[in-house]
Design a protein around this motif. Structure first.
Motif, PDB file in Angstrom:
ATOM      1  N   UNK A 117      30.037  38.103  29.866  1.00 26.76           N
ATOM      2  CA  UNK A 117      30.815  38.777  30.798  1.00 26.76           C
ATOM      3  C   UNK A 117      30.120  39.245  31.919  1.00 26.76           C
ATOM      4  N   UNK A 118      30.500  38.593  33.166  1.00 23.17           N
ATOM      5  CA  UNK A 118      29.584  39.118  34.182  1.00 23.17           C
ATOM      6  C   UNK A 118      30.178  40.262  34.906  1.00 23.17           C
ATOM      7  N   UNK A 119      29.424  41.287  35.379  1.00 21.80           N
ATOM      8  CA  UNK A 119      30.032  42.250  36.171  1.00 21.80           C
ATOM      9  C   UNK A 119      29.415  42.674  37.488  1.00 21.80           C
ATOM     10  N   UNK A 120      30.138  43.251  38.370  1.00 19.36           N
ATOM     11  CA  UNK A 120      29.324  43.569  39.893  1.00 19.36           C
ATOM     12  C   UNK A 120      29.856  44.889  40.088  1.00 19.36           C
ATOM     13  N   UNK A 121      29.165  45.942  40.299  1.00 20.82           N
ATOM     14  CA  UNK A 121      29.709  47.264  40.738  1.00 20.82           C
ATOM     15  C   UNK A 121      29.194  47.321  42.373  1.00 20.82           C
ATOM     16  N   UNK A 122      30.355  47.576  43.217  1.00 17.92           N
ATOM     17  CA  UNK A 122      29.673  47.537  44.574  1.00 17.92           C
ATOM     18  C   UNK A 122      29.659  48.848  45.168  1.00 17.92           C
ATOM     19  N   UNK A 123      28.462  48.984  45.919  1.00 19.49           N
ATOM     20  CA  UNK A 123      28.194  50.193  46.609  1.00 19.49           C
ATOM     21  C   UNK A 123      28.035  50.112  48.183  1.00 19.49           C
TER      22      UNK A 123
END
Length: 508
Positions: A166-172
């Motif tokens: 699973x790939x994840x990205x948390x945007x800030x």
């Protein structure tokens, strides 16, 4: 009376010891953890259906992915996390696939908010994912921070690597719009499982986490950042588990090759700079090329002929076809049938057609005679001599070539199954329409050693320069992504923001 002092358990910091920063807790949004919502997400994912609730979106087209807005409850925590991340040291990352800045691995960072979000992702969120996706995920998680600024990009790829599940990205990010670029683009596939069309573009937004299933069809890209004053900051990585089964990789048919046939030497004297026809200078060029396996011949064509070529390239009759798939290449190639020709070439083609027709007639007569008497011994001996003569002569080199047009967004990538990179070859490049072109625009051809990012050689676009490069089986090449900086040339050059090259590859 003597006694030993008891351990200090009152939380008082003893002199000489540095107070450690306490880890701050990052709570995931209660809406995401809600049991009913969790079951709905689980059902949609398993049935490959859509589900939307508040800031939660599940979609399985073109491949399973999920968007979780307001991922962390405490906004102050997220702001402090952003500040800690921006204080990290970032490294420039640039190769055929990407250009951006990246931090080191964050698994051991001790800043309180980085440590806090790491716990939330590695423990609480990993447990949530395991339940929702019904997939066993390992405790080991990859995580780093990426900064994308003006003209930074991540080109089309599928993320597949052994163990990634699973790939994840948390945007800030600050307030972000589609026009700022930097979107996460998801691509659909063709009948061969190769990326084809852009299906969906996800615009980054503050405190939003997006994850997707890594698979043979999870083709995605980060579009070039167009905003000149915004930073696309994100935490990203992979949860590990058993990889999905991959079908046999599609192998592209090898491009057709044609025998390299010598042409009339008068053409050389008509087109080529007389300097390169001087025998003494040719010997010098040959010696240098044998020493270095590469050479750049400036002002290769006569000035008037080079001007004629540039004028011909502006003709609207030329048909330009987009070359893909985007996980391997993206540029325009000219259809040979639509290229302008000199009158001499037209007459030559007619003569070749007449010659081919004559050969067909002769072959028909030979076939007719073979049905009669068997060949004599003399005939057999002559045939044998011809075969022997042919076998001793060196083989005719073969080549393939095309006229290419490069503009903003164009590139080529190095890939594992590129048949062009498994044999010795001689590359020829002749650039046109490169007035005022700068290296920061991209579009240069880079040679690297297999398995390495370090450049061995770079060929920059330069008008009327012929580049020759002899490469072995361990040397790969790519054309660097042409970025939006080149658009500044659009109104000042006859070819706009594009340039051209004649690209040929010769094989023994």
């Amino acid at each position: 009376m003597s006694s030993k002092r008891k351990n200090n358990n009152l939380g008082i910091v003893q002199k000489g010891k540095k107070k450690e920063k306490r880890e701050e807790k990052a709570d995931i949004s209660e809406k995401i953890l809600d049991a009913d919502v969790k079951d709905k997400v689980k059902e949609a994912w398993s049935k490959k259906e859509q589900y939307t609730h508040g800031g939660i979106e599940v979609d399985c087209h073109p491949f399973p992915h999920c968007v979780l807005r307001n991922f962390i409850q405490n906004q102050t925590f997220v702001e402090n996390l952003q500040r800690e991340l921006l204080d990290l040291n970032f490294h420039e990352k640039s190769n055929d696939l990407y250009k951006f800045k990246q931090s080191d691995d964050l698994k051991k960072r001790k800043e309180p908010h980085i440590a806090g979000v790491r716990v939330a992702l590695f423990e609480q969120f990993r447990s949530w994912l395991t339940d929702v996706l019904q997939v066993a995920l390992e405790p080991t998680v990859d995580i780093s921070c990426a900064k994308y600024e003006y003209t930074d990009v991540l080109l089309c790829h599928d993320d597949e690597l052994e163990g990634r599940r699973i790939a994840f990205i948390l945007y800030l990010v600050p307030a972000w719009e589609q026009k700022d670029g930097g979107t996460l683009d998801l691509l659909g596939i063709d009948e061969n499982g190769q990326p084809q069309t852009l299906v969906k573009s996800l615009v980054p937004s503050w405190n939003t986490l997006m994850f997707f299933e890594v698979s043979p069809v999870s083709f995605h890209q980060v579009s070039e950042v167009i905003s000149e004053d915004k930073c696309r900051l994100s935490l990203s990585g992979w949860f590990h588990g058993r990889s999905l089964d991959r079908p046999p990789r599609y192998i592209e048919p090898a491009p057709s090759r044609n025998p390299h046939l010598p042409r009339d030497e008068e053409l050389l004297y008509e087109w080529i700079n007389p300097v390169y026809l001087d025998m003494a200078y040719q010997a010098q060029v040959q010696e240098e090329f044998e020493d270095t396996s590469e050479i750049l011949l400036k002002n290769f064509l006569k000035e008037e002929k080079f001007k004629e070529v540039n004028e011909a390239l502006k003709q609207v009759e030329i048909q330009w076809l987009r070359r893909g798939p985007p996980n391997k290449r993206c540029y325009e190639s000219a259809e040979q049938q639509g290229l302008p020709q000199e009158r001499g070439e037209e007459e030559e083609e007619e003569a070749e057609e007449e010659e081919e027709q004559g050969e067909d007639t002769n072959e028909g007569g030979a076939e007719g005679s073979s049905r009669g008497d068997p060949p004599t011994a003399a005939g057999r001996n002559q045939e044998q001599k011809e075969k022997t003569k042919t076998s001793k002569e060196p083989s005719t080199p073969v080549c393939r070539g095309e006229l290419r047009r490069w503009g903003p967004g164009d590139y080529t990538l190095v890939h594992d199954h590129d048949l062009d990179n498994i044999e010795f070859a001689l590359d020829l490049l002749l650039h046109c329409g490169c007035e005022d072109w700068q290296s920061e625009f991209g579009g240069f051809t880079s040679y690297i050693a297999s398995g390495e990012d370090e450049e061995l050689l770079t060929v920059y676009p330069e008008n009327n320069c012929l580049a020759l490069v002899y490469r072995d089986k361990e040397t790969l090449k790519f054309v660097k992504h042409v970025n939006r900086r080149s658009c500044a040339l659009a109104e000042t050059r006859p070819h706009g923001s594009a340039f051209y090259d004649f690209s040929f590859v010769y094989y023994e």
